[in-house]
Design an enzyme around this catalytic site. Structure first.
Site, mmCIF file in Angstrom:
data_model
loop_
_atom_site.group_PDB
_atom_site.id
_atom_site.type_symbol
_atom_site.label_atom_id
_atom_site.label_comp_id
_atom_site.label_asym_id
_atom_site.label_seq_id
_atom_site.Cartn_x
_atom_site.Cartn_y
_atom_site.Cartn_z
ATOM 1 N N ASP A 30 0.822 -1.212 0.000
ATOM 2 C CA ASP A 30 0.000 0.000 0.000
ATOM 3 C C ASP A 30 0.863 1.272 0.000
ATOM 4 O OD1 ASP A 30 -2.342 1.399 -0.043
ATOM 5 O OD2 ASP A 30 -2.794 1.150 2.082
ATOM 6 N N GLY A 31 0.288 2.356 -0.517
ATOM 7 C CA GLY A 31 0.939 3.665 -0.408
ATOM 8 C C GLY A 31 1.629 4.141 -1.670
ATOM 9 N N ASN A 32 1.458 3.414 -2.772
ATOM 10 C CA ASN A 32 2.114 3.841 -4.024
ATOM 11 C C ASN A 32 1.627 5.216 -4.470
ATOM 12 O OD1 ASN A 32 3.346 1.379 -4.098
ATOM 13 N ND2 ASN A 32 2.079 0.522 -5.727
ATOM 14 N N HIS A 47 3.142 3.209 -8.770
ATOM 15 C CA HIS A 47 3.002 1.780 -9.093
ATOM 16 C C HIS A 47 4.253 1.287 -9.811
ATOM 17 C CE1 HIS A 47 -0.982 2.111 -7.662
ATOM 18 N NE2 HIS A 47 -1.501 2.721 -8.709
ATOM 19 N N SER A 75 -7.050 -5.841 -6.165
ATOM 20 C CA SER A 75 -8.190 -6.476 -5.493
ATOM 21 C C SER A 75 -9.435 -6.377 -6.371
ATOM 22 C CB SER A 75 -8.452 -5.800 -4.151
ATOM 23 O OG SER A 75 -9.058 -4.545 -4.357
ATOM 24 N N GLU A 77 -11.963 -5.020 -5.560
ATOM 25 C CA GLU A 77 -12.515 -3.670 -5.331
ATOM 26 C C GLU A 77 -11.756 -2.603 -6.137
ATOM 27 O OE1 GLU A 77 -11.828 -5.860 -2.697
ATOM 28 O OE2 GLU A 77 -13.950 -6.406 -2.801
ATOM 29 N N ASN A 78 -10.527 -2.926 -6.572
ATOM 30 C CA ASN A 78 -9.709 -1.917 -7.280
ATOM 31 C C ASN A 78 -10.263 -1.516 -8.648
ATOM 32 O OD1 ASN A 78 -6.492 -3.101 -5.991
ATOM 33 N ND2 ASN A 78 -7.798 -1.452 -5.255
ATOM 34 N N TRP A 79 -11.255 -2.264 -9.173
ATOM 35 C CA TRP A 79 -11.878 -1.865 -10.448
ATOM 36 C C TRP A 79 -12.576 -0.528 -10.298
ATOM 37 C CZ3 TRP A 79 -10.220 -4.514 -14.456
ATOM 38 C CH2 TRP A 79 -9.906 -5.865 -14.315
HETATM 39 C C1 FPP Z 1 -1.604 0.109 -3.646
HETATM 40 O O1 FPP Z 1 -1.188 1.461 -3.580
HETATM 41 C C2 FPP Z 1 -0.993 -0.558 -4.803
HETATM 42 C C3 FPP Z 1 -1.648 -1.134 -5.862
HETATM 43 C C4 FPP Z 1 -3.111 -1.178 -5.966
HETATM 44 C C5 FPP Z 1 -0.933 -1.729 -7.003
HETATM 45 C C6 FPP Z 1 0.290 -2.489 -6.659
HETATM 46 C C7 FPP Z 1 0.870 -3.073 -7.858
HETATM 47 C C8 FPP Z 1 2.195 -3.149 -8.102
HETATM 48 C C9 FPP Z 1 3.227 -2.654 -7.180
HETATM 49 C C10 FPP Z 1 2.633 -3.783 -9.379
HETATM 50 C C11 FPP Z 1 2.958 -5.248 -9.205
HETATM 51 C C12 FPP Z 1 3.286 -5.810 -10.536
HETATM 52 C C13 FPP Z 1 3.375 -7.126 -10.851
HETATM 53 C C14 FPP Z 1 3.533 -7.566 -12.246
HETATM 54 C C15 FPP Z 1 3.326 -8.168 -9.863
HETATM 55 P P1 FPP Z 1 -2.296 2.593 -3.641
HETATM 56 O O2 FPP Z 1 -2.455 3.019 -5.040
HETATM 57 O O3 FPP Z 1 -3.532 2.078 -2.991
HETATM 58 O O4 FPP Z 1 -1.636 3.718 -2.789
HETATM 59 P P2 FPP Z 1 -2.421 4.836 -1.973
HETATM 60 O O5 FPP Z 1 -3.087 4.112 -0.826
HETATM 61 O O6 FPP Z 1 -1.335 5.742 -1.523
HETATM 62 O O7 FPP Z 1 -3.402 5.471 -2.908
#
Ligand code: FPP
Length: 252
Positions: A30-32, A47, A75, A77-79
Site C-alpha cells: 500500500d501507499g504507491n 506503481h 483487489s 474492489e480496485n476496479w
Molecule cells: C496500492 O497502492 C498498490 C496497488 C493497488 C498496485 C500495486 C501493484 C504493483 C506494485 C505492481 C505489481 C506488478 C506485478 C507484475 C506483480 P495505492 O495506489 O492504494 O496507494 P495509496 O493508498 O497511496 O493510494
C-alpha cells in the site's frame, strides 16, 4: 568508497535466526499513490516504483532463504479506481511479466497468479498462463501474485466447487474438513503465510487471504511500498522473530 546498505544486506543479517524465518511472507503493497503525490508525480509513477520494490523483496527472499512470497497486486474492489489507473495497472502487469520472465526462469522462481483470472484482459491472461507454465517446476521461491483477488470471493468459489461435488455424490459432507477446503482455494499447495506485512500504515486486511491469514503475525509499517527496502524487510523479520507464536495455545 561508499557501500550501499542493500549490498551489505545481501546475506541474511546476523541478528536473524535462520531457523525461525517465516516460510511464507504475504505483503499488502500500500501507499504507491500517496508516495507519488508526495514526490509531485502522478499516482501511476508510484506503481511503477512499486514494481522495483517487489523485485527487490523477491530477490531478498531468495537471498535470505524465505521460500514463498505472496503480493496483493489488484483487489476485486480496485476496479472502482479511475479507468486510466486501472488500464495502466493491467498494462504494467503485462509488461512486467513479459520483461521479467526470462530472469524468473533463470532465478528458479515459480510464478503463480491467484484470483478471478478470467476477469482480466485477454492479453494479460495469456501472459499469465505463459509465465505460470514456464516456471511451474521452479523451486527456489514460490512467488504468488493476487490479481483481481478477493478473499471472500475465493472462499465462495471453494464452497461452490465443494457443494457441486457433494451434489454429484463425489464428496461425503462429513469429509469436508480444513485440509479438503484448502485444496479448493486458489492457493492450493502453498503453506499459509506466517507473516503479513502491510505498508503505509493502514491497520486492516482488506479482503486479502482471509482463510490463509488465520494465524499470521501482522506487521504494519508507516513506510510507503516504494520505499520498502531490504532494511525495512529486515526490521519486519526482526519484529516477527520477537513475537510469541502460540496458535491459540498456552506456553507451559
Ligand atoms: C496500492 O497502492 C498498490 C496497488 C493497488 C498496485 C500495486 C501493484 C504493483 C506494485 C505492481 C505489481 C506488478 C506485478 C507484475 C506483480 P495505492 O495506489 O492504494 O496507494 P495509496 O493508498 O497511496 O493510494
Amino acid at each position: 568508497m561508499t557501500v550501499s546498505k542493500s549490498v551489505l544486506l545481501k546475506q541474511l543479517p546476523t541478528d536473524l535466526d535462520r531457523d525461525r524465518l517465516p516460510n511464507h511472507v504475504a505483503v499488502i503493497m500500500d501507499g504507491n499513490g500517496r508516495w507519488a503525490k508526495r514526490q509531485g508525480l502522478q499516482r501511476i509513477m508510484g506503481h511503477r516504483r512499486g514494481v522495483d520494490t517487489l523485485k527487490n523483496i523477491l530477490r531478498c527472499c531468495k537471498d535470505w532463504g524465505i521460500s514463498a512470497l505472496t503480493a496483493y497486486a489488484f483487489s476485486t474492489e480496485n476496479w472502482g479506481r479511475p479507468s486510466e489507473e486501472v488500464e495502466f495497472l493491467m498494462m504494467l502487469f503485462e509488461r512486467v511479466l513479459r520483461r521479467e520472465l526470462a530472469e524468473m526462469i533463470e532465478e528458479d522462481v515459480r510464478i503463480r497468479f491467484v484470483g478471478n483470472l478470467a476477469g482480466l484482459p485477454q492479453s494479460l491472461q495469456a501472459e499469465i498462463e505463459r509465465s505460470m507454465t514456464a516456471t511451474k517446476d521452479n523451486r527456489s521461491v514460490q512467488f504468488t501474485i493476487a490479481t483481481n483477488y478477493g478473499g471472500r470471493q475465493e472462499i465462495l468459489h471453494a464452497c461452490r466447487a465443494i457443494a457441486t461435488q457433494v451434489q454429484q455424490g463425489k464428496i461425503d459432507p462429513e469429509r469436508v474438513d480444513e485440509e479438503l477446503f484448502e485444496r479448493h482455494l486458489y492457493t492450493k499447495g502453498l503453506p499459509s503465510p506466517d507473516l503479513l506485512i502491510r505498508t503505509s500504515g493502514e491497520m486492516r486486511i482488506s479482503n486479502f487471504l482471509l482463510w490463509q491469514l488465520a494465524y499470521a503475525e501482522i506487521y504494519v509499517t508507516q513506510t510507503a511500498w516504494p520505499d520498502f527496502d531490504r532494511e525495512e524487510f529486515h526490521a519486519a523479520l526482526r519484529a516477527y522473530q520477537n513475537r510469541d507464536r502460540r496458535f491459540g495455545k498456552v506456553k507451559v
